[in-house]
Design a protein around this motif. Structure first.
Motif, PDB file in Angstrom:
ATOM      1  N   ILE A  55      72.647  62.959  22.240  1.00 26.85           N
ATOM      2  CA  ILE A  55      71.557  62.474  21.046  1.00 26.85           C
ATOM      3  C   ILE A  55      70.547  61.547  21.762  1.00 26.85           C
ATOM      4  N   LYS A  56      69.465  61.477  21.392  1.00 22.18           N
ATOM      5  CA  LYS A  56      68.475  60.579  21.844  1.00 22.18           C
ATOM      6  C   LYS A  56      68.998  59.200  21.314  1.00 22.18           C
ATOM      7  N   ALA A  57      69.401  58.459  22.459  1.00 26.58           N
ATOM      8  CA  ALA A  57      69.883  57.246  21.961  1.00 26.58           C
ATOM      9  C   ALA A  57      68.524  56.258  21.808  1.00 26.58           C
ATOM     10  N   GLY A  58      68.873  55.197  20.890  1.00 29.15           N
ATOM     11  CA  GLY A  58      68.028  54.358  20.565  1.00 29.15           C
ATOM     12  C   GLY A  58      67.220  54.862  19.266  1.00 29.15           C
ATOM     13  N   ASN A  59      67.620  55.913  18.835  1.00 30.78           N
ATOM     14  CA  ASN A  59      66.609  56.568  17.767  1.00 30.78           C
ATOM     15  C   ASN A  59      67.345  56.419  16.440  1.00 30.78           C
ATOM     16  N   ILE A  60      67.476  55.041  16.038  1.00 25.26           N
ATOM     17  CA  ILE A  60      68.310  54.693  14.622  1.00 25.26           C
ATOM     18  C   ILE A  60      68.067  55.708  13.506  1.00 25.26           C
ATOM     19  N   LYS A  61      66.751  56.427  13.473  1.00 23.42           N
ATOM     20  CA  LYS A  61      66.511  57.351  12.466  1.00 23.42           C
ATOM     21  C   LYS A  61      67.316  58.487  12.437  1.00 23.42           C
ATOM     22  N   ALA A  62      67.918  58.992  13.438  1.00 23.32           N
ATOM     23  CA  ALA A  62      68.843  60.116  13.650  1.00 23.32           C
ATOM     24  C   ALA A  62      69.853  60.103  12.508  1.00 23.32           C
ATOM     25  N   ASP A  63      70.079  60.971  11.975  1.00 23.41           N
ATOM     26  CA  ASP A  63      71.169  61.226  10.911  1.00 23.41           C
ATOM     27  C   ASP A  63      72.568  61.064  11.165  1.00 23.41           C
ATOM     28  N   ASP A  64      72.799  61.433  12.689  1.00 20.95           N
ATOM     29  CA  ASP A  64      74.089  61.542  13.067  1.00 20.95           C
ATOM     30  C   ASP A  64      74.048  60.042  14.033  1.00 20.95           C
ATOM     31  N   PHE A  65      73.331  58.885  13.896  1.00 18.72           N
ATOM     32  CA  PHE A  65      73.558  57.835  14.442  1.00 18.72           C
ATOM     33  C   PHE A  65      75.037  57.137  14.166  1.00 18.72           C
ATOM     34  N   LEU A  66      75.263  57.145  12.757  1.00 21.14           N
ATOM     35  CA  LEU A  66      76.568  56.644  12.384  1.00 21.14           C
ATOM     36  C   LEU A  66      77.629  57.277  12.966  1.00 21.14           C
ATOM     37  N   LEU A  67      77.655  58.401  12.785  1.00 20.75           N
ATOM     38  CA  LEU A  67      78.479  59.392  13.441  1.00 20.75           C
ATOM     39  C   LEU A  67      78.793  59.053  14.852  1.00 20.75           C
ATOM     40  N   THR A  68      77.913  58.971  15.754  1.00 22.13           N
ATOM     41  CA  THR A  68      77.839  58.935  16.873  1.00 22.13           C
ATOM     42  C   THR A  68      78.352  57.519  17.360  1.00 22.13           C
ATOM     43  N   LEU A  69      77.856  56.559  16.686  1.00 29.52           N
ATOM     44  CA  LEU A  69      78.327  55.053  16.618  1.00 29.52           C
ATOM     45  C   LEU A  69      79.880  55.095  16.589  1.00 29.52           C
ATOM     46  N   ILE A  70      80.467  55.637  15.562  1.00 27.80           N
ATOM     47  CA  ILE A  70      81.764  55.581  15.212  1.00 27.80           C
ATOM     48  C   ILE A  70      82.545  56.367  16.460  1.00 27.80           C
ATOM     49  N   SER A  71      82.179  57.427  16.717  1.00 29.48           N
ATOM     50  CA  SER A  71      82.900  58.576  17.730  1.00 29.48           C
ATOM     51  C   SER A  71      82.826  57.606  18.949  1.00 29.48           C
ATOM     52  N   GLU A  72      81.809  57.000  19.544  1.00 29.32           N
ATOM     53  CA  GLU A  72      81.584  56.266  20.603  1.00 29.32           C
ATOM     54  C   GLU A  72      82.705  55.129  20.534  1.00 29.32           C
ATOM     55  N   ALA A  73      82.772  54.482  19.534  1.00 29.91           N
ATOM     56  CA  ALA A  73      83.734  53.143  19.378  1.00 29.91           C
ATOM     57  C   ALA A  73      85.118  53.614  19.587  1.00 29.91           C
TER      58      ALA A  73
END
Length: 480
Positions: free
Chosen positions: A93-111
């Motif tokens: 995903i385009k990192a740094g784009n907090i508007k992306a719908d899947d930011f939260l999904l990506t954040l949790i998966s990364e953690a």
């Protein structure tokens, strides 16, 4: 050409590209100019003329490349971009784009892929940030625009079934995360602060299959003493230690041993961190009156053999736990004290009569978690006694020790993994008499029985070169 040890990156620069992109192309961001232009350092050994064209198509920006040494790029990648190589971590995903719908999904998966236990999402006067806790320490991972922060908070609140209009009071909720190969619960805590709401997400592991009591850190004698205590048909087994010291993991490893078809196991927890087939687990809900004490009262009518209390927090819960142990049940629980024997005085302070405590307690345990030095980069140095706390007397002379250095294997933290150390006191007749008589000075009795204290175990791990003096210093400070 740059000749420093590694390239220093701000949070905004880090998230100009994803970790997968950084490792795949061996590039490091140097400068971001708006939305259109990005300057990258590239590994000189990986450079080719078509690389900028390929990156422009991928990132949708004009790309300028500057060559840097392979060693410099490798060190910077290891410091700032954790490469987990996890099958669920390949989504771009385009990192740094907090508007992306899947930011939260990506954040949790990364953690989750990085082995994080908590995600902290917090706001201050001029900035917002995301930090994750790895091996006990917080690391900043993202910065968030102030204008985008409220929408992220609301998105989390909605998923946790919380009131998005309530911004003045703390709230607690839960999210069940189910994506790709990941299935686990997340405990959500919302706290109103001066500049807005802070959220902490606690990632709970539902899978207890990998927990093995033989691999936690007990010495052979400590494990033997502990198993003897939990194999008694009734009594109280208590584990003490601060938050985040691994007490719950030890309890679940214990439940796995006790979990048999002929045994009725009940637990009351806050939160339920693991699920175990064959164990009846109850989630604490103080808002509706389901407290540790009230649940324990109901448990006694459920014909239990083993009861696990998440924590003894107050006198009422302590009294109920003693009553359950007296009436023929094995009770396992945790309590916050500095040492195994300190548990006794803590319960007496809570109002438990010493004679009842003496007749019910089987085993008392204290534990801590120590970060282990990275074996790839730890550095040997000469040791001086002044490195120890002034109040500590070393049992043996130490000539050398190891310090944390940092490399790409440990992501430049200097540490890789953790292990538990224990202090296990089986309560026999003589120690029970000391409890009855309110005699709490028992160091000599413990030495006679060969019981090792937390300080002794911490010193041994340090002496063997597995951890640093900084890690064991707080434990050595304890007077006991």
């Amino acid at each position: 050409m740059i000749e420093t040890d590694y390239i220093s990156l701000t949070i905004d620069l880090q998230h100009a590209i994803t970790p997968q992109q950084a490792w795949h192309y061996h590039v490091i961001p140097k400068l971001v100019e708006g939305e259109k232009k990005l300057v990258l350092y590239v590994n000189e050994e990986k450079y080719h003329h078509q690389l900028s064209d390929e990156l422009e198509m991928l990132l949708g920006r004009t790309i300028l490349l500057e060559k840097a040494s392979a060693n410099l790029i490798q060190k910077t990648l290891g410091k700032y971009y954790r490469n987990t190589n996890h099958p669920g971590n390949n989504k771009e995903i385009k990192a740094g784009n907090i508007k992306a719908d899947d930011f939260l999904l990506t954040l949790i998966s990364e953690a989750r892929n990085l082995g994080s236990s908590d995600i902290h999402i917090e706001t201050y006067e001029e900035k917002c940030r995301v930090r994750i806790r790895i091996d006990g320490l917080l690391i900043e991972r993202y910065s968030i625009d102030k204008t985008e922060y409220p929408s992220l908070i609301n998105k989390i609140k909605i998923k946790a079934n919380l009131d998005i209009s309530e911004k003045r009071l703390p709230q607690d909720g839960r999210i069940f995360f189910n994506h790709d190969t990941h299935k686990f619960d997340i405990r959500v805590s919302v706290l109103p602060t001066l500049h807005g709401e802070k959220i902490v997400l606690r990632l709970l592991s539902n899978d207890a299959t990998d927990i093995n009591i033989n691999h936690l850190g007990f010495t052979e004698k400590e494990l033997s003493d502990y198993l003897e205590g939990i194999r008694k048909p009734h009594g109280l087994v208590l584990i003490s230690g601060p938050t985040g010291s691994g007490k719950t993991t030890t309890l679940y490893a214990t439940l796995k041993i006790l979990n048999k078809e002929k045994t009725n196991l009940l637990t009351i927890e806050d939160p339920i961190e693991y699920t175990l087939e064959g164990v009846n687990q109850v989630q604490l809900k103080e808002s509706i009156g389901l407290t540790f004490a009230s649940a324990l009262r109901s448990f006694l009518r459920q014909d239990p053999d083993v009861i696990m209390l998440g924590e003894i927090r107050d006198g009422e819960t302590a009294q109920m736990a003693i009553r359950a142990a007296l009436t023929g049940h094995l009770v396992l629980s945790t309590i916050h004290t500095n040492s195994a024997w300190g548990t006794i005085s803590r319960l007496v302070d809570m109002g438990v009569p010493p004679f009842l405590l003496a007749s019910t307690i089987n085993t008392t345990v204290a534990q801590r978690l120590l970060r282990l030095l990275c074996p790839h980069c730890k550095q040997e140095q000469a040791f001086e006694n002044r490195y120890f706390p002034k109040t500590y007397k070393s049992p043996r002379s130490v000539q050398k020790h190891f310090i944390a250095k940092g490399c790409d294997q440990c992501h430049y933290t200097g540490y890789k993994g953790r292990r538990a150390i224990y202090e296990v006191i089986p309560v026999d007749f003589e120690l029970a008499d000391n409890i009855k008589n309110n005699t709490f000075t028992i160091e000599n009795l413990l030495k006679e029985r060969g019981i090792r204290t937390l300080r002794e175990n911490a010193f041994e791990v340090f002496e063997n070169g597995q951890t640093s003096i900084d890690e064991i210093y707080p434990i050595l400070l304890n007077s006991y």
